[in-house]
Write an enzyme that holds these catalytic residues in place. Structure first.
Site, PDB file in Angstrom:
ATOM      1  N   ASP A 199      11.683  22.262 -14.415  1.00  0.00           N
ATOM      2  CA  ASP A 199      10.164  22.534 -13.552  1.00  0.00           C
ATOM      3  C   ASP A 199      10.024  22.273 -12.079  1.00  0.00           C
ATOM      4  OD1 ASP A 199       7.110  23.084 -13.773  1.00  0.00           O
ATOM      5  OD2 ASP A 199       7.244  21.061 -12.776  1.00  0.00           O
ATOM      6  N   LYS A 203      10.014  25.023  -8.705  1.00  0.00           N
ATOM      7  CA  LYS A 203       8.990  24.724  -7.522  1.00  0.00           C
ATOM      8  C   LYS A 203       9.900  24.679  -6.305  1.00  0.00           C
ATOM      9  CE  LYS A 203       5.675  22.405 -10.539  1.00  0.00           C
ATOM     10  NZ  LYS A 203       5.237  21.387 -11.031  1.00  0.00           N
ATOM     11  N   GLY A 300      -3.290  19.937 -13.471  1.00  0.00           N
ATOM     12  CA  GLY A 300      -4.588  19.841 -14.061  1.00  0.00           C
ATOM     13  C   GLY A 300      -5.470  21.019 -13.706  1.00  0.00           C
TER      14      GLY A 300
HETATM   15  P1  NAP Z   1      -1.949  27.969 -20.959  1.00  0.00           P
HETATM   16  O1  NAP Z   1      -2.967  26.614 -20.972  1.00  0.00           O
HETATM   17  O2  NAP Z   1      -1.173  28.021 -21.877  1.00  0.00           O
HETATM   18  O3  NAP Z   1      -2.909  29.515 -20.563  1.00  0.00           O
HETATM   19  C1  NAP Z   1      -2.254  30.639 -20.835  1.00  0.00           C
HETATM   20  C2  NAP Z   1      -3.448  31.625 -21.003  1.00  0.00           C
HETATM   21  O4  NAP Z   1      -2.670  32.781 -20.993  1.00  0.00           O
HETATM   22  C3  NAP Z   1      -3.905  31.499 -22.438  1.00  0.00           C
HETATM   23  O5  NAP Z   1      -5.340  31.861 -22.253  1.00  0.00           O
HETATM   24  C4  NAP Z   1      -3.486  32.618 -23.114  1.00  0.00           C
HETATM   25  O6  NAP Z   1      -4.224  33.101 -24.170  1.00  0.00           O
HETATM   26  C5  NAP Z   1      -3.006  33.607 -22.107  1.00  0.00           C
HETATM   27  N1  NAP Z   1      -1.757  34.342 -22.522  1.00  0.00           N
HETATM   28  C6  NAP Z   1      -0.400  34.185 -22.418  1.00  0.00           C
HETATM   29  N2  NAP Z   1       0.545  34.710 -23.027  1.00  0.00           N
HETATM   30  C7  NAP Z   1      -0.142  36.077 -22.985  1.00  0.00           C
HETATM   31  C8  NAP Z   1       0.042  37.357 -23.458  1.00  0.00           C
HETATM   32  N3  NAP Z   1       1.289  37.853 -23.651  1.00  0.00           N
HETATM   33  N4  NAP Z   1      -0.982  38.074 -23.411  1.00  0.00           N
HETATM   34  C9  NAP Z   1      -2.328  37.819 -23.269  1.00  0.00           C
HETATM   35  N5  NAP Z   1      -2.518  36.576 -22.913  1.00  0.00           N
HETATM   36  C10 NAP Z   1      -1.653  35.550 -22.778  1.00  0.00           C
HETATM   37  O7  NAP Z   1      -1.190  27.898 -19.448  1.00  0.00           O
HETATM   38  P2  NAP Z   1      -1.820  27.138 -18.103  1.00  0.00           P
HETATM   39  O8  NAP Z   1      -1.476  25.630 -18.413  1.00  0.00           O
HETATM   40  O9  NAP Z   1      -3.179  27.324 -17.839  1.00  0.00           O
HETATM   41  O10 NAP Z   1      -0.760  27.646 -17.018  1.00  0.00           O
HETATM   42  C11 NAP Z   1      -0.967  29.129 -16.557  1.00  0.00           C
HETATM   43  C12 NAP Z   1      -0.046  29.120 -15.465  1.00  0.00           C
HETATM   44  O11 NAP Z   1      -0.323  28.251 -14.381  1.00  0.00           O
HETATM   45  C13 NAP Z   1       1.419  28.766 -15.565  1.00  0.00           C
HETATM   46  O12 NAP Z   1       2.183  29.770 -15.165  1.00  0.00           O
HETATM   47  C14 NAP Z   1       1.857  27.530 -15.332  1.00  0.00           C
HETATM   48  O13 NAP Z   1       2.868  27.049 -14.872  1.00  0.00           O
HETATM   49  C15 NAP Z   1       0.696  27.203 -13.837  1.00  0.00           C
HETATM   50  N6  NAP Z   1       0.179  26.008 -13.679  1.00  0.00           N
HETATM   51  C16 NAP Z   1      -0.127  25.265 -14.539  1.00  0.00           C
HETATM   52  C17 NAP Z   1      -0.713  24.003 -14.214  1.00  0.00           C
HETATM   53  C18 NAP Z   1      -1.431  23.233 -15.016  1.00  0.00           C
HETATM   54  O14 NAP Z   1      -1.989  21.971 -14.992  1.00  0.00           O
HETATM   55  N7  NAP Z   1      -1.577  23.540 -16.447  1.00  0.00           N
HETATM   56  C19 NAP Z   1      -0.524  23.653 -13.037  1.00  0.00           C
HETATM   57  C20 NAP Z   1      -0.073  24.396 -11.871  1.00  0.00           C
HETATM   58  C21 NAP Z   1       0.472  25.674 -12.282  1.00  0.00           C
HETATM   59  P3  NAP Z   1      -4.695  32.245 -25.498  1.00  0.00           P
HETATM   60  O15 NAP Z   1      -5.656  31.490 -24.641  1.00  0.00           O
HETATM   61  O16 NAP Z   1      -5.329  33.333 -26.302  1.00  0.00           O
HETATM   62  O17 NAP Z   1      -3.517  31.548 -26.075  1.00  0.00           O
HETATM   63  N1  HSE Z   2       4.506  20.406 -16.060  1.00  0.00           N
HETATM   64  C1  HSE Z   2       4.388  20.276 -14.610  1.00  0.00           C
HETATM   65  C2  HSE Z   2       4.232  18.909 -14.352  1.00  0.00           C
HETATM   66  C3  HSE Z   2       2.611  20.923 -14.556  1.00  0.00           C
HETATM   67  O1  HSE Z   2       4.209  18.042 -15.171  1.00  0.00           O
HETATM   68  O2  HSE Z   2       3.958  18.535 -13.102  1.00  0.00           O
HETATM   69  C4  HSE Z   2       2.549  22.035 -13.812  1.00  0.00           C
HETATM   70  O3  HSE Z   2       3.624  22.329 -13.018  1.00  0.00           O
END
Ligand code: NAP
Ligand code: HSE
Length: 426
Positions: A199, A203, A300
């Site tokens: 990861d 980045k 987050g």
């Molecule tokens: P997540 O909680 O797993 O949410 C993914 C969403 O996308 C869900 O709503 C899922 O649907 C939908 N989805 C996934 N694949 C799909 C498909 N093939 N067709 C239709 N819908 C689909 O992920 P997240 O944590 O929000 O992360 C989203 C992005 O932001 C990622 O690229 C991650 O690396 C990035 N990011 C995350 C964070 C963090 O803190 N989480 C921080 C920075 C960046 P369902 O709800 O129906 O499952």
């Molecule tokens: N899994 C990542 C972390 C969060 O622990 O920093 C999203 O980039």
């Protein structure tokens, strides 16, 4: 009547849900800054039956967003490479601005995505993709463009920083802290991408590309995770006045760009050494700027949503003023990438040898033959006729270290090499 800015969310999970929540909470300010009313027209999900907060219209058909002419900005928050890549390219070809927080996608396909954006006069914004809520992308894309950036060093994975902080402060071992982090929901049930450094490597490829205005891809990044770091290493590091951090470093040198992610002994006086728990920080050195550090929450729902919505505001304003399509990746050179991991570094080596006359002299000779000089030495009292020794070297190349270690491994008085960890050099 107010201008309506329709956005389509591809994904309504952690970050997508955060976007809906921040838009509900800060909507008036966001609308004032976007010069219109930002409205989520629809969100693409996999499972319509899943319970979700808020009242965002849902769809499982990507075309409902991608072919809707009233959607001006597509916000990709689904993660993964495919189908996210296909949907982002489709959105650009349909003349929509794209906002994404997807580092996996950008680390692999940034050049293609930005080429298609340029061909279609559109922009791609990605503040949330690196270090979550910390505005490091905007800083590198705009505020620091007059500087010659020499290095970017980050703690850009919150999970591993949480684990290393807990190991340092509780004296626990990696496996126990990982289990606890998973129980608390800080670490994923499959933590591989985090703990193996992947990861952070994704980045770092993005940060290095922006910092040096030259393409750096994930395959260029030498990557080691934190699974081999033990409580004993952390305790010795403390004796040496250091903490152990998973550092992601990009440096511009005379021979090219070096990019690596690995555990590092970092002097306690370094600003990055104070970054604890899930916090992230990026330390930038420029020839005019000098040293600067950006610090905050690297992940987050709400911190990342703050970054994503700032991109939505930028996209809306660019569309309003007719200036979209003018911010690319700003690549204006192709610097060579220094291959592999044979860059100069100091090393910490922890080993167990027989506690007998001439053993240390032999060790010293093996390192001297590889032209390596020691900076510090720690030897602990004997146990079962063995001595535990920690050596810290002055900077050398890894090929020199391999030469010395080949002799050490073949030495009859060696019991065990426990670990070898790089040490921070300015
Ligand atoms: P997540 O909680 O797993 O949410 C993914 C969403 O996308 C869900 O709503 C899922 O649907 C939908 N989805 C996934 N694949 C799909 C498909 N093939 N067709 C239709 N819908 C689909 O992920 P997240 O944590 O929000 O992360 C989203 C992005 O932001 C990622 O690229 C991650 O690396 C990035 N990011 C995350 C964070 C963090 O803190 N989480 C921080 C920075 C960046 P369902 O709800 O129906 O499952
Ligand atoms: N899994 C990542 C972390 C969060 O622990 O920093 C999203 O980039």
């Amino acid at each position: 009547m107010s201008n309506i800015i329709n956005i389509g969310l591809l994904g309504l999970g952690t970050v997508g849900g955060g976007v809906a929540a921040v838009l509900a909470q800060n909507g008036a300010a966001i609308n004032a800054r976007a010069e219109g009313t930002v409205r989520i027209k629809a969100a693409l999900v996999r499972d319509l039956a899943k319970s979700r907060a808020g009242a965002v219209p849902l769809t499982t058909a990507p075309a409902d967003i991608l072919t809707d002419d009233s959607v001006a900005i597509v916000v990709e928050l689904m993660g993964g490479v495919e189908p996210a890549r296909a949907y982002v390219l489709e959105a650009l070809r349909r003349k929509k601005s794209v906002v994404t927080a997807n580092k996996d996608l950008l680390a692999l396909h940034a050049e293609e995505i930005f080429r298609v954006a340029a061909e279609n006069g559109q922009d791609v914004y990605f503040e949330g993709a690196v270090a979550g809520g910390i505005p490091i992308i905007a800083a590198l894309r705009t505020s620091l463009t007059a500087d010659d950036i020499r290095s970017v060093t980050g703690i850009i994975n919150g999970t591993t920083n949480y684990i290393l902080t807990a190991m340092t402060e509780q004296g626990s071992d990696f496996a126990a802290v990982l289990r606890e982090a998973q129980e608390l929901g800080y670490a994923e049930s499959d933590p591989t991408a985090d703990v193996e450094g992947l990861d952070a490597a994704r980045k770092l490829a993005i940060l290095a590309t922006l910092a040096f205005h030259s393409p750096v891809s994930i395959s260029d990044v030498y990557t080691e995770g934190i699974t081999g770091v033990t409580a004993a290493d952390i305790s010795y590091a403390r004796e040496l006045g250091c903490v152990i951090k998973l550092l992601a470093t990009a440096r511009k040198t005379d021979e090219g760009v070096e990019v690596h992610v690995h555990p590092t002994l970092l002097p306690e006086r370094h600003p990055l050494a104070t970054v604890r728990d899930v916090f992230n920080a990026v330390y930038v050195v420029g020839n005019a700027l000098g040293e600067s550090m950006f610090y905050g929450r690297g992940a987050g729902a709400l911190p990342t949503a703050s970054a994503v919505l700032s991109d939505v505001i930028r996209a809306a304003r660019a569309r309003m003023s007719g200036t979209q399509g003018r911010t690319g990746l700003d690549i204006d050179r192709r610097l060579p990438i220094k291959p592999g991991r044979d860059y100069r570094s100091s090393y910490y080596i922890r080993l167990k040898v027989r506690d007998e006359p001439r053993v240390f002299a032999s060790l010293a000779l093996f390192f001297a033959e590889a032209d390596i000089s020691f900076a510090s030495i720690i030897q602990k009292p004997r146990r079962n006729g063995n001595a535990e020794i920690v050596l810290v070297t002055h900077p050398c190349r890894e090929s020199q270290m391999e030469q010395a270690l080949a002799s050490v491994r073949a030495y009859s008085k060696l019991e065990k090499i426990y670990n070898m960890i790089r040490v921070w050099n300015e």
